[in-house]
Structure formats: structure tokens, C-alpha cells
Design a protein around this motif. Structure first.
Motif, PDB file in Angstrom:
ATOM      1  N   THR A   1       0.845  -1.186   0.000  1.00  0.00           N
ATOM      2  CA  THR A   1       0.000   0.000   0.000  1.00  0.00           C
ATOM      3  C   THR A   1       0.886   1.243   0.000  1.00  0.00           C
ATOM      4  O   THR A   1       1.999   1.202   0.509  1.00  0.00           O
ATOM      5  N   PRO A   2       0.383   2.376  -0.555  1.00  0.00           N
ATOM      6  CA  PRO A   2       1.210   3.589  -0.568  1.00  0.00           C
ATOM      7  C   PRO A   2       1.400   4.186   0.834  1.00  0.00           C
ATOM      8  O   PRO A   2       2.416   4.807   1.101  1.00  0.00           O
ATOM      9  N   ASP A   3       0.388   4.011   1.688  1.00  0.00           N
ATOM     10  CA  ASP A   3       0.448   4.619   3.028  1.00  0.00           C
ATOM     11  C   ASP A   3       0.323   3.554   4.109  1.00  0.00           C
ATOM     12  O   ASP A   3      -0.732   3.418   4.748  1.00  0.00           O
ATOM     13  N   PRO A   4       1.379   2.811   4.328  1.00  0.00           N
ATOM     14  CA  PRO A   4       1.286   1.722   5.306  1.00  0.00           C
ATOM     15  C   PRO A   4       1.093   2.244   6.731  1.00  0.00           C
ATOM     16  O   PRO A   4       1.678   3.254   7.112  1.00  0.00           O
ATOM     17  N   ASP A   5       0.257   1.560   7.479  1.00  0.00           N
ATOM     18  CA  ASP A   5       0.047   1.874   8.893  1.00  0.00           C
ATOM     19  C   ASP A   5       1.042   1.017   9.678  1.00  0.00           C
ATOM     20  O   ASP A   5       0.789  -0.149   9.958  1.00  0.00           O
ATOM     21  N   LEU A   6       2.178   1.614   9.975  1.00  0.00           N
ATOM     22  CA  LEU A   6       3.273   0.825  10.558  1.00  0.00           C
ATOM     23  C   LEU A   6       3.260   0.912  12.079  1.00  0.00           C
ATOM     24  O   LEU A   6       3.159   1.989  12.650  1.00  0.00           O
ATOM     25  N   GLN A   7       3.385  -0.236  12.664  1.00  0.00           N
ATOM     26  CA  GLN A   7       3.233  -0.339  14.112  1.00  0.00           C
ATOM     27  C   GLN A   7       4.199  -1.387  14.653  1.00  0.00           C
ATOM     28  O   GLN A   7       4.322  -2.464  14.070  1.00  0.00           O
TER      29      GLN A   7
ATOM     30  N   LYS B   1      -0.180  -0.854  -6.713  1.00  0.00           N
ATOM     31  CA  LYS B   1      -0.746  -1.021  -5.370  1.00  0.00           C
ATOM     32  C   LYS B   1       0.052  -0.248  -4.328  1.00  0.00           C
ATOM     33  O   LYS B   1      -0.480   0.185  -3.317  1.00  0.00           O
ATOM     34  N   SER B   2       1.364  -0.120  -4.571  1.00  0.00           N
ATOM     35  CA  SER B   2       2.230   0.539  -3.593  1.00  0.00           C
ATOM     36  C   SER B   2       2.429   2.013  -3.900  1.00  0.00           C
ATOM     37  O   SER B   2       3.230   2.681  -3.226  1.00  0.00           O
ATOM     38  N   GLY B   3       1.755   2.523  -4.952  1.00  0.00           N
ATOM     39  CA  GLY B   3       1.892   3.937  -5.301  1.00  0.00           C
ATOM     40  C   GLY B   3       3.269   4.273  -5.837  1.00  0.00           C
ATOM     41  O   GLY B   3       3.792   5.362  -5.600  1.00  0.00           O
ATOM     42  N   ARG B   4       3.868   3.316  -6.540  1.00  0.00           N
ATOM     43  CA  ARG B   4       5.221   3.528  -7.087  1.00  0.00           C
ATOM     44  C   ARG B   4       5.163   3.522  -8.614  1.00  0.00           C
ATOM     45  O   ARG B   4       4.239   2.958  -9.212  1.00  0.00           O
TER      46      ARG B   4
ATOM     47  N   PRO C   1      12.203 -11.119  -8.197  1.00  0.00           N
ATOM     48  CA  PRO C   1      11.025 -10.360  -7.773  1.00  0.00           C
ATOM     49  C   PRO C   1       9.724 -10.987  -8.255  1.00  0.00           C
ATOM     50  O   PRO C   1       9.700 -11.701  -9.267  1.00  0.00           O
ATOM     51  N   ILE C   2       8.654 -10.689  -7.521  1.00  0.00           N
ATOM     52  CA  ILE C   2       7.321 -10.985  -8.043  1.00  0.00           C
ATOM     53  C   ILE C   2       6.725  -9.644  -8.459  1.00  0.00           C
ATOM     54  O   ILE C   2       6.693  -8.687  -7.686  1.00  0.00           O
ATOM     55  N   LEU C   3       6.325  -9.566  -9.727  1.00  0.00           N
ATOM     56  CA  LEU C   3       5.699  -8.367 -10.279  1.00  0.00           C
ATOM     57  C   LEU C   3       4.193  -8.582 -10.288  1.00  0.00           C
ATOM     58  O   LEU C   3       3.725  -9.713 -10.191  1.00  0.00           O
ATOM     59  N   ASP C   4       3.465  -7.476 -10.445  1.00  0.00           N
ATOM     60  CA  ASP C   4       2.011  -7.549 -10.440  1.00  0.00           C
ATOM     61  C   ASP C   4       1.497  -7.385 -11.870  1.00  0.00           C
ATOM     62  O   ASP C   4       1.970  -6.507 -12.596  1.00  0.00           O
ATOM     63  N   VAL C   5       0.556  -8.200 -12.278  1.00  0.00           N
ATOM     64  CA  VAL C   5       0.030  -8.093 -13.641  1.00  0.00           C
ATOM     65  C   VAL C   5      -0.591  -6.709 -13.882  1.00  0.00           C
ATOM     66  O   VAL C   5      -0.659  -6.248 -15.019  1.00  0.00           O
ATOM     67  N   LEU C   6      -0.987  -6.021 -12.810  1.00  0.00           N
ATOM     68  CA  LEU C   6      -1.517  -4.657 -12.968  1.00  0.00           C
ATOM     69  C   LEU C   6      -0.463  -3.713 -13.541  1.00  0.00           C
ATOM     70  O   LEU C   6      -0.785  -2.696 -14.138  1.00  0.00           O
ATOM     71  N   ASP C   7       0.794  -4.030 -13.358  1.00  0.00           N
ATOM     72  CA  ASP C   7       1.897  -3.180 -13.825  1.00  0.00           C
ATOM     73  C   ASP C   7       2.512  -3.713 -15.123  1.00  0.00           C
ATOM     74  O   ASP C   7       3.555  -3.228 -15.562  1.00  0.00           O
ATOM     75  N   PHE C   8       1.899  -4.721 -15.700  1.00  0.00           N
ATOM     76  CA  PHE C   8       2.404  -5.390 -16.895  1.00  0.00           C
ATOM     77  C   PHE C   8       1.983  -4.616 -18.152  1.00  0.00           C
ATOM     78  O   PHE C   8       0.835  -4.139 -18.207  1.00  0.00           O
TER      79      PHE C   8
END
Ligand SMILES: [Zn+2]
Length: 315
Positions: free
Chosen positions: A125-131, A235-238, A262-269
Motif C-alpha cells: 500500500t502507498p500509506d502503510p500503517d506501521l506499528q 498497489k504501492s503507489g510507485r 522479484p514478483i511483479l504484479d500483472v496490474l503493472d504489466f
């Protein structure tokens, strides 16, 4: 790891997809768990069956006892997607190991990729909620006794012993990961052991790769064969060239000689695949998440074939 690079889609177990893999010079089929259909499809197509195996992820609605504790002493915040569990819940860890042993006793995968081998959070995600986690009494006690530190509260641990806390979490993930690898190799000594990785450099998000997710390339690469960062650009806003810029950065934090696939996403293909294939730091292949459609499509296959040819020429 075998010198042979691996290329293929993730997420399909049908024969049609498996047959399309070989048509463009790819050679592997990744799928979730020990799915009999996936093994059968790969065998029919003469390609390698590779398993994605879930380690530390559970349905918190059904297993609330596994929810890690945050620094505020409460269960961690989480949304629809979350990975990681309280690692003091050893009965859960043993369950996952038993599942893995059972799968390895029934099938002969070419490789097993350990997924969610991390502390809690979500990074796609572009804005991870890190804890930070887990501060349950058992995890705090485990930290204090192992590291010989006298601290009782999360504040005290984070303010006075933050570096040791992070190192300790990385060692804990490392030690548990080794048990999964041993389970795989005791059943099949030549089975490739891969790890899905948080796709961030050690500096990004204030060191969250180690500080939050507890993934340490130096430790994990001592017993695994290949590291697989999840490069899901959209998905990661990159930007789609992220696959390349990440590969170019890896010599700074991935020990020399450790394969990165790496594993790439078909959305970026196909943009991210084209960028990856042009990287001067060579990947050991690629997986394409939800990539069946791209492999089954003639234009998609041409792009994949071109990328593989470019990568193979470099070897
Ligand atoms: Zn805990």
C-alpha cells in the motif's frame, strides 16, 4: 539455488495456463499451497511446480488470540489485509510447520516460497500503517530473558533498547524461518527455498523492513536460496520502473551472490517487466502475480518472451 532462472505466473493452477508458460520460454508455475491441480498442470506442461506457503498469517476474526499486541498494550490496528501473528503462540507455529510437513510428504515441489515470514503489518500500500509489535507479556518476557535485559514496558524497550529489540525480532524470524526450511529440506533436499520479502530498502519508512517486519536479508539469506520482494508498483503507489530501481539498489543490502527473483504484479504489466529486464543488476527470474491472462494472451507472451530473452542473454 540452481543456476537456472525461473519465470512464470503466480496464482493459476489450470492446464491451459501451464501450457502457455512453456510457449514463451518461461518454465515455472507458482501457486498457493500444495494444490493438487497446480502440480498436475505443471506436470502436464513439463514445467516446475512451485508452492507459495503461508507462514504467519491467520484470520484474526477466527483466531483473535493470534493478534499481536502494540506498544500501547492493545491489540494492533489492522484493516482488511494484515500479516504477522504473536510468535509466542507456539501452537500456531507448530500447526503451520505440520501443514508444511504434510504437504512435503505428499508432493514434490521444485521450490517452496515462504510467505508472510514477518512481524505484523501490511506493506502492499502507498500509506502503510506501521506499528511495532508484539508487546504481549510472553513476547516481552521472551525478549528480556533471551537478551538479558530488564525492561517491563514497551516505552522502556523502545526508548532504551530499541536496537536490541529490532535485532531480536529479526533473529526470532530468522530462527523460525530456519525451521520451515529444515522441514522442506528434510523431505526434499534439493527443493528450492524462497522467501517473499517486504519490497523496501533498509532505509525506507524509517527502517521498517527490519524494525517493523523483522526481515534481515543478511540473516535470511544464510539458509534460503532466493529472495522474492513483492514489487506491486500500482498497489504501492510507485512508478512501474520500481522493479528496476529496486534491483539496482540491492547490492547495498543483499549479500553478494544471493539471487533476487522479484514478483511483479500483472496490474503493472508489461512496463514493470520491461524495466526489470533492462536492469543492470540481474534478477534470477520473475514471478507475475495474477499473471495467467498475460501468459495466455499472444501479445502478453511476446512481451514475456522478449524480457526472458533479454535476461538470458546476460547470463
Ligand atoms: Zn506476543
Amino acid at each position: 539455488m540452481t543456476k537456472e532462472h525461473l519465470y512464470g505466473p503466480y496464482g493459476a493452477t489450470d492446464v491451459e495456463t501451464a501450457l502457455s508458460v512453456g510457449k514463451c520460454g518461461a518454465n515455472a508455475l507458482w501457486f498457493h499451497g500444495f494444490n493438487p491441480s497446480g502440480f498436475e498442470a505443471a506436470e502436464q506442461a513439463g514445467i516446475y511446480p512451485c508452492v507459495e506457503f503461508k507462514t504467519f498469517r491467520a484470520d484474526f476474526e477466527k483466531r483473535p488470540e493470534l493478534i499481536p499486541t502494540g506498544a500501547d498494550g492493545r491489540p494492533i490496528r489492522y484493516g482488511r489485509l494484515v500479516q504477522g501473528v504473536c510468535l509466542s503462540r507456539s501452537e500456531f507455529v507448530e500447526e503451520r510447520l505440520a501443514d508444511l510437513a504434510e504437504g512435503m510428504a505428499s508432493f514434490r515441489p521444485h521450490g517452496v516460497w515462504l510467505d508472510y515470514l514477518t512481524y505484523a503489518g501490511w506493506f502492499e500500500t502507498p500509506d502503510p500503517d506501521l506499528q511495532e509489535s508484539c508487546f504481549c507479556p510472553a513476547c516481552v518476557e521472551e525478549f528480556c530473558s533471551t537478551e538479558r535485559i530488564d525492561a517491563t514496558t514497551p516505552d522502556e524497550i523502545l526508548s532504551k533498547h530499541g536496537v536490541v529489540w529490532t535485532d531480536h525480532k529479526c533473529r526470532r524470524i530468522d530462527a523460525l524461518g530456519r525451521r520451515f526450511a529444515e522441514t522442506i529440506r528434510s523431505a526434499s533436499s534439493d527443493c528450492i527455498v524462497g522467501i517473499y520479502m517486504c519490497p523496501w530498502t533498509p532505509e525506507e519508512f524509517d527502517g521498517a523492513l527490519r524494525r517493523v517486519f523483522a526481515q534481515d536479508y543478511r540473516l535470511l539469506s544464510r539458509w534460503s536460496d532466493v529472495m522474492t520482494p513483492l514489487m506491486y508498483a500500482q498497489k504501492s503507489g510507485r512508478p512501474s520502473r520500481w522493479s528496476r530501481t529496486f534491483m539496482e539498489a540491492t547490492p547495498e543490502f543483499v549479500p553478494a551472490g544471493v539471487p533476487v527473483l522479484p514478483i511483479l504484479d500483472v496490474l503493472d504489466f508489461p512496463e514493470s517487466l520491461i524495466a526489470l529486464a533492462a536492469s543492470p543488476v540481474e534478477p534470477a527470474g520473475f514471478q507475475l502475480f495474477a499473471g495467467a491472462a498475460a501468459f495466455k494472451d499472444a501479445d502478453g507472451r511476446r512481451q514475456i518472451e522478449r524480457a526472458i530473452a533479454r535476461l538470458e542473454k546476460k547470463t
